[in-house]
Scaffold this active site. Structure first.
Site, PDB file in Angstrom:
ATOM      1  N   LYS A   1     -78.736 112.623  40.187  1.00 51.85           N
ATOM      2  CA  LYS A   1     -79.300 111.293  40.419  1.00 51.85           C
ATOM      3  C   LYS A   1     -80.196 111.391  41.644  1.00 51.85           C
ATOM      4  CE  LYS A   1     -75.591 109.284  43.193  1.00 51.85           C
ATOM      5  NZ  LYS A   1     -74.718 108.137  43.351  1.00 51.85           N
TER       6      LYS A   1
ATOM      7  N   ARG B   1     -74.454 119.426  40.350  1.00 51.85           N
ATOM      8  CA  ARG B   1     -73.245 119.638  39.547  1.00 51.85           C
ATOM      9  C   ARG B   1     -73.267 118.720  38.313  1.00 51.85           C
ATOM     10  NH1 ARG B   1     -68.786 119.597  44.353  1.00 51.85           N
ATOM     11  NH2 ARG B   1     -70.236 118.080  45.207  1.00 51.85           N
TER      12      ARG B   1
ATOM     13  N   PHE C   1     -73.937  99.350  36.803  1.00 50.28           N
ATOM     14  CA  PHE C   1     -73.566 100.364  35.813  1.00 50.28           C
ATOM     15  C   PHE C   1     -73.842  99.926  34.385  1.00 50.28           C
ATOM     16  CE2 PHE C   1     -71.741 104.091  37.766  1.00 50.28           C
ATOM     17  CZ  PHE C   1     -71.835 103.703  39.087  1.00 50.28           C
TER      18      PHE C   1
ATOM     19  N   CYS D   1     -68.275 114.078  40.024  1.00 50.17           N
ATOM     20  CA  CYS D   1     -67.087 113.218  39.923  1.00 50.17           C
ATOM     21  C   CYS D   1     -66.812 112.681  38.529  1.00 50.17           C
ATOM     22  CB  CYS D   1     -67.205 112.061  40.909  1.00 50.17           C
ATOM     23  SG  CYS D   1     -67.017 112.617  42.598  1.00 50.17           S
TER      24      CYS D   1
ATOM     25  N   ASP E   1     -63.587 124.481  57.753  1.00 49.95           N
ATOM     26  CA  ASP E   1     -63.999 124.899  56.408  1.00 49.95           C
ATOM     27  C   ASP E   1     -63.811 126.409  56.303  1.00 49.95           C
ATOM     28  OD1 ASP E   1     -66.004 123.249  54.189  1.00 49.95           O
ATOM     29  OD2 ASP E   1     -65.714 125.415  53.915  1.00 49.95           O
TER      30      ASP E   1
ATOM     31  N   LYS F   1     -76.982 100.448  33.246  1.00 47.93           N
ATOM     32  CA  LYS F   1     -78.309 101.055  33.095  1.00 47.93           C
ATOM     33  C   LYS F   1     -78.219 102.202  32.100  1.00 47.93           C
ATOM     34  CE  LYS F   1     -80.510 100.013  37.485  1.00 47.93           C
ATOM     35  NZ  LYS F   1     -79.597  99.898  38.619  1.00 47.93           N
TER      36      LYS F   1
HETATM   37  N1  LIG Z   1     -68.917 114.184  45.958  1.00 43.22           N
HETATM   38  C1  LIG Z   1     -68.562 112.927  45.746  1.00 43.22           C
HETATM   39  O1  LIG Z   1     -69.401 112.054  45.495  1.00 43.22           O
HETATM   40  C2  LIG Z   1     -67.119 112.530  45.810  1.00 43.22           C
HETATM   41  C3  LIG Z   1     -66.779 111.180  45.905  1.00 43.22           C
HETATM   42  C4  LIG Z   1     -65.435 110.823  45.950  1.00 43.22           C
HETATM   43  C5  LIG Z   1     -64.449 111.801  45.891  1.00 43.22           C
HETATM   44  N2  LIG Z   1     -64.814 113.109  45.780  1.00 43.22           N
HETATM   45  C6  LIG Z   1     -63.746 114.122  45.763  1.00 43.22           C
HETATM   46  O2  LIG Z   1     -63.679 114.713  47.057  1.00 43.22           O
HETATM   47  C7  LIG Z   1     -63.342 116.105  46.950  1.00 43.22           C
HETATM   48  C8  LIG Z   1     -64.411 116.946  47.635  1.00 43.22           C
HETATM   49  O3  LIG Z   1     -65.631 116.765  46.932  1.00 43.22           O
HETATM   50  P1  LIG Z   1     -67.020 117.279  47.546  1.00 43.22           P
HETATM   51  O4  LIG Z   1     -68.069 116.832  46.615  1.00 43.22           O
HETATM   52  O5  LIG Z   1     -67.083 116.916  48.980  1.00 43.22           O
HETATM   53  O6  LIG Z   1     -66.793 118.862  47.409  1.00 43.22           O
HETATM   54  P2  LIG Z   1     -67.680 120.039  48.044  1.00 43.22           P
HETATM   55  O7  LIG Z   1     -67.581 121.152  47.082  1.00 43.22           O
HETATM   56  O8  LIG Z   1     -69.010 119.517  48.443  1.00 43.22           O
HETATM   57  O9  LIG Z   1     -66.903 120.402  49.392  1.00 43.22           O
HETATM   58  C9  LIG Z   1     -65.646 121.016  49.419  1.00 43.22           C
HETATM   59  C10 LIG Z   1     -65.569 121.839  50.695  1.00 43.22           C
HETATM   60  O10 LIG Z   1     -64.222 122.306  50.865  1.00 43.22           O
HETATM   61  C11 LIG Z   1     -64.272 123.618  51.398  1.00 43.22           C
HETATM   62  N3  LIG Z   1     -62.978 124.282  51.170  1.00 43.22           N
HETATM   63  C12 LIG Z   1     -62.480 124.790  50.018  1.00 43.22           C
HETATM   64  N4  LIG Z   1     -61.244 125.290  50.238  1.00 43.22           N
HETATM   65  C13 LIG Z   1     -60.964 125.087  51.543  1.00 43.22           C
HETATM   66  C14 LIG Z   1     -59.841 125.365  52.370  1.00 43.22           C
HETATM   67  N5  LIG Z   1     -58.737 125.962  51.889  1.00 43.22           N
HETATM   68  N6  LIG Z   1     -59.896 125.015  53.688  1.00 43.22           N
HETATM   69  C15 LIG Z   1     -60.998 124.428  54.196  1.00 43.22           C
HETATM   70  N7  LIG Z   1     -62.090 124.124  53.444  1.00 43.22           N
HETATM   71  C16 LIG Z   1     -62.067 124.437  52.154  1.00 43.22           C
HETATM   72  C17 LIG Z   1     -65.439 124.244  50.669  1.00 43.22           C
HETATM   73  O11 LIG Z   1     -65.908 125.401  51.339  1.00 43.22           O
HETATM   74  C18 LIG Z   1     -66.444 123.090  50.676  1.00 43.22           C
HETATM   75  O12 LIG Z   1     -67.250 123.117  51.840  1.00 43.22           O
HETATM   76  C19 LIG Z   1     -63.197 116.377  45.458  1.00 43.22           C
HETATM   77  O13 LIG Z   1     -61.843 116.249  45.099  1.00 43.22           O
HETATM   78  C20 LIG Z   1     -64.012 115.270  44.817  1.00 43.22           C
HETATM   79  O14 LIG Z   1     -63.549 114.946  43.531  1.00 43.22           O
HETATM   80  C21 LIG Z   1     -66.112 113.495  45.759  1.00 43.22           C
END
Ligand SMILES: NC(=O)c1ccc[n+]([C@@H]2O[C@H](COP(=O)([O-])OP(=O)(O)OC[C@H]3O[C@@H](n4cnc5c(N)ncnc54)[C@H](O)[C@@H]3O)[C@@H](O)[C@H]2O)c1
Length: 428
Positions: free
Chosen positions: A319, A326, A248, A259, A35, A250
């Site tokens: 939730k 977010r 879904f 998301c 990260d 509700k």
């Molecule tokens: N949160 C969810 O419920 C969920 C579910 C399915 C899919 N997604 C998708 O997954 C992806 C990540 O979502 P998230 O909620 O985990 O995001 P998040 O913001 O919690 O985590 C992203 C991480 O990536 C790191 N990062 C950014 N640029 C980087 C780089 N160049 N190299 C290394 N690390 C880097 C950030 O520091 C952060 O820790 C998104 O595209 C999201 O749409 C999220």
């Protein structure tokens, strides 16, 4: 080598990245996590989990020796062939997905014919093809690429990772796709192996459909309020039809989170960029925005002007069982209430630290009873289990106002009314 236990790398250690890393470590893989957030990596190295997700801390601790954390890419490239990418893809002002973090990762890749990027981040259709083109133009065409969208839900993310409804793998039928499938094979989930563009679209379409279901039942709820029907009865009667299903359906105060809002808007923009106007999604988004604000009109209906009134918000996270703020409906509510002259007092059992960063002018309480003390009305914003246990006679002793708005249809209306309150749910 047992291929299902092959070492992997995880780039991005947020909600998806850390859960994926912990999940694969649980299945026996060594996982090299990277990260750019040095503070996050330092926390993880100390054994601290930067996010709240049920069971995650325990899983990380139990598999500690297989999890490696670094801000450097080199160890990941040295030990792993598959690099799972789970960096953020937040919305831009136009509603398109911001792919700058994804591009930063791709740009950092060396020339290699024995590594592959496995895209977990949600990206617009065509991103995989564009990344492959870019790699080829830079003489790195040997680098593999697999689209493997993630469907986990915050609040039950680890559980979802370990028991997915399906695993989607979009690839070109090469070694990297085979390796990803082997890695997931212990989970015994239905597999959809397809081309990269279709895999990208499956993720966006699934989220857009779920969001549509929510906006649909919210509109039904609003019509129920006008016509005297009870939306919970309606949803039960609808949901038992297996073509519809109970999930879904509700009604509430609109969807939030990292998301649905962004993926619906990204799909709408993607369609628009290709010359197609996705009318249905325009309505889904608009209904959702209006739904968040309906609580305000319910408050005004009973309290009149909100100037000088104190409103207690119970729950702030988008939730229950997450600290993720977010796009939480609480952000819109708190801003609207303050704009209308109300004072906002709030309580959330887990998300307070995040909420403090995002919500100005709000007074935070240590518990639900502290939040309602002296309030004119209470609004249940997040369905935290502890609110189902609230002793409403105790609430009545602390709260001079008589109005409870249940934005999630979560608490027992009879118990609330028995304590002398006016109860307003959504669509009942
Ligand atoms: N949160 C969810 O419920 C969920 C579910 C399915 C899919 N997604 C998708 O997954 C992806 C990540 O979502 P998230 O909620 O985990 O995001 P998040 O913001 O919690 O985590 C992203 C991480 O990536 C790191 N990062 C950014 N640029 C980087 C780089 N160049 N190299 C290394 N690390 C880097 C950030 O520091 C952060 O820790 C998104 O595209 C999201 O749409 C999220």
């Amino acid at each position: 080598m047992n291929r299902s236990r092959q070492p992997i790398a995880g780039i991005g250690t947020g909600y998806v990245g850390l859960v994926t890393a912990a999940g694969f470590a649980q299945l026996g893989s060594e996982v090299w996590c990277v990260d750019i957030d040095a503070e996050k990596i330092a926390q993880l190295e100390r054994g601290e989990i930067p996010i709240y997700e049920p069971g995650l801390a325990e899983c990380v601790m139990a598999n500690r020796e297989r999890l490696h954390f670094s801000t450097e890419l080199a160890p990941a490239l040295e030990h792993a062939r598959l690099l799972f990418v789970a960096v953020g893809t937040p919305p831009t002002y136009s509603g398109d997905a911001d792919l700058s973090a994804v591009h930063a990762v791709v740009d950092a890749m060396p020339s290699s014919d024995h590594h592959a990027l496995v895209m977990k981040s949600t990206v617009p259709v065509g991103t995989g093809a564009a990344i492959r083109r870019g790699l080829e133009q830079r003489g790195k065409g040997g680098f593999g690429y697999v689209s493997c969208p993630e469907f986990l839900k915050e609040g039950s993310a680890l559980e979802d990772f370990l028991a997915p409804d399906r695993v989607v793998v979009g690839d070109q039928g090469d070694w990297a796709g085979d390796a990803v499938i082997e890695l997931y094979s212990p989970l015994d989930a239905p597999l959809v192996r397809t081309d990269i563009a279709s895999a990208e679209m499956i993720k966006l379409a699934a989220n857009a459909f779920l969001a549509t279901k929510i906006s649909f039942i919210n509109e039904i709820a609003n019509v129920c309020e006008e016509t005297g029907a009870d939306v919970l009865e309606v949803a039960r009667g609808m949901g038992l039809d297996r073509r519809i299903g109970t999930h879904f359906l509700k009604p509430g105060i609109g969807f939030g989170g990292s998301c649905f809002p962004k993926d619906v808007s990204a799909l709408k923009q993607l369609a628009g960029n290709s010359g197609y106007h996705f009318q249905l999604l325009t309505a889904v988004i608009e209904v959702n925005e209006l739904q968040k604000r309906r609580v305000i009109s319910k408050l005004q209906k009973h309290l009149g002007s909100l100037v000088g009134k104190t409103v207690a918000l119970l729950g702030l996270a988008f939730k229950a069982n997450t600290d993720d703020m977010r796009e939480a409906s609480s952000l819109v509510l708190s801003a609207r209430l303050q704009a209308d002259g109300a004072k906002v007092r709030a309580y959330d059992p887990i998300a307070e630290d995040e909420a403090r960063k995002l919500m100005g002018g709000v007074e935070f309480a240590d518990d639900a009873l502290g939040a309602v003390a002296g309030a004119d009305a209470a609004v249940i914003v997040t369905e935290w289990p502890e609110f189902a246990e609230l002793d409403w006679s105790e609430v009545a002793e602390r709260m001079p106002g008589r109005l409870v708005i249940d934005g999630r249809n979560f608490v027992d209306p009879e118990a609330v009314r028995a304590a002398g309150f006016i109860y307003e749910g959504i669509g009942r």
